[in-house]
Scaffold this active site. Structure first.
Site, mmCIF file in Angstrom:
data_model
loop_
_atom_site.group_PDB
_atom_site.id
_atom_site.type_symbol
_atom_site.label_atom_id
_atom_site.label_comp_id
_atom_site.label_asym_id
_atom_site.label_seq_id
_atom_site.Cartn_x
_atom_site.Cartn_y
_atom_site.Cartn_z
ATOM 1 N N ASP A 1 0.792 -1.244 0.000
ATOM 2 C CA ASP A 1 0.000 0.000 0.000
ATOM 3 C C ASP A 1 0.824 1.294 0.000
ATOM 4 O OD1 ASP A 1 -1.971 -1.902 0.184
ATOM 5 O OD2 ASP A 1 -2.880 -1.137 2.007
ATOM 6 N N LYS B 1 -7.046 -4.793 -3.140
ATOM 7 C CA LYS B 1 -7.853 -5.313 -2.019
ATOM 8 C C LYS B 1 -8.776 -4.239 -1.470
ATOM 9 C CE LYS B 1 -4.143 -4.286 1.148
ATOM 10 N NZ LYS B 1 -4.926 -3.229 1.823
ATOM 11 N N CYS C 1 -2.267 -2.968 7.469
ATOM 12 C CA CYS C 1 -2.109 -3.902 6.341
ATOM 13 C C CYS C 1 -0.833 -4.732 6.428
ATOM 14 C CB CYS C 1 -2.213 -3.155 5.026
ATOM 15 S SG CYS C 1 -3.911 -2.588 4.778
HETATM 16 C C1 VGL Z 1 -4.898 0.491 5.550
HETATM 17 C C2 VGL Z 1 -6.494 1.363 6.916
HETATM 18 C C3 VGL Z 1 -7.440 1.287 5.913
HETATM 19 C C4 VGL Z 1 -3.479 0.078 5.386
HETATM 20 C C5 VGL Z 1 -5.828 0.393 4.525
HETATM 21 O O1 VGL Z 1 -2.988 0.031 4.245
HETATM 22 O O2 VGL Z 1 -2.826 -0.210 6.410
HETATM 23 N N1 VGL Z 1 -5.244 0.962 6.733
HETATM 24 N N2 VGL Z 1 -7.091 0.810 4.717
#
Ligand code: VGL
Ligand code: ZN
Length: 202
Positions: free
Chosen positions: A8, A106, A151
């Site tokens: 991410d 995702k 994540c």
């Molecule tokens: C994430 C919160 C919501 C992450 C993704 O990548 O850690 N955290 N969506």
């Protein structure tokens, strides 16, 4: 065989983004250098439809970082972030993506969040990543990226549950830290047998 999974590294998780992780952009160059040490590099991308159930804005009277109970458990509510096909969902402009052989998107289902790169938050719906890794014989997974306490952590724990050897590169991750979540994340990963290394050791 080993693979690097970059979690991410998107604009919305970097300073200036909608769900900025403190120092999120500081790790981009270190991650780029890491990709040179790996033959196999994979990316994950948080990729929500507009109005996703994990957004506080989808719930009357709720604000970001409140929690709600869903049938799959407690869900933290986030600011709108990583909405499909918006600039916030794009990878950081300096991130080297040319070596990526597989990208896991995702959080794409409206009603189910997905922190882990392996399973959605219902703990049942697989993303397909495990199959991909197994079929290529990648047994040792190195994790870098954002966020360490969401994540990255959930991906590391699920990878351990599935029998992978897991190393989190501690100076190539950053955390959100909601109510102590970062300290807890390191404890949980340690208890699950996740190894920790610095980028120099990799
Ligand atoms: C994430 C919160 C919501 C992450 C993704 O990548 O850690 N955290 N969506
Ligand atoms: Zn998300």
């Amino acid at each position: 065989m080993r693979a690097l999974i970059i979690v991410d590294m998107q604009n919305d998780f970097c300073p200036g983004g909608r769900l900025a992780v403190p120092g999120g952009d500081e790790i981009v160059q270190r991650i780029n250098k890491l990709t040179e040490c790996f033959e196999h590099v994979l990316l994950t991308q948080d990729w929500h439809p507009p109005g996703h159930l994990s957004f506080a804005s989808s719930h009357v009277g709720k604000t970001a970082f409140d929690t709600i109970e869903l049938d799959y458990g407690t869900q933290v509510l986030w600011p709108d972030h990583c909405v499909q096909d918006t600039p916030g969902a794009e990878f950081h402009p300096q991130l080297r993506v040319d070596k990526a052989e597989f990208i896991v998107q995702k959080g794409t289902r409206h009603g189910v969040d997905s922190y882990s790169a392996f399973f959605e938050n219902d703990k049942r719906t697989a993303t397909g990543l495990e199959k991909y890794l197994r079929e290529r014989g990648y047994g040792t997974l190195y994790l870098a990226g954002l966020a360490a306490d969401f994540c990255v952590k959930f991906s590391a724990l699920d990878a351990r549950l599935q029998g992978f050897d897991v190393v989190v590169i501690e100076d190539a991750v950053r955390g959100i830290d909601v109510q102590g979540s970062l300290d807890r994340a390191w404890e949980e990963m340690d208890a699950a047998g996740v190894r920790v290394a610095s980028a120099d050791e990799v």
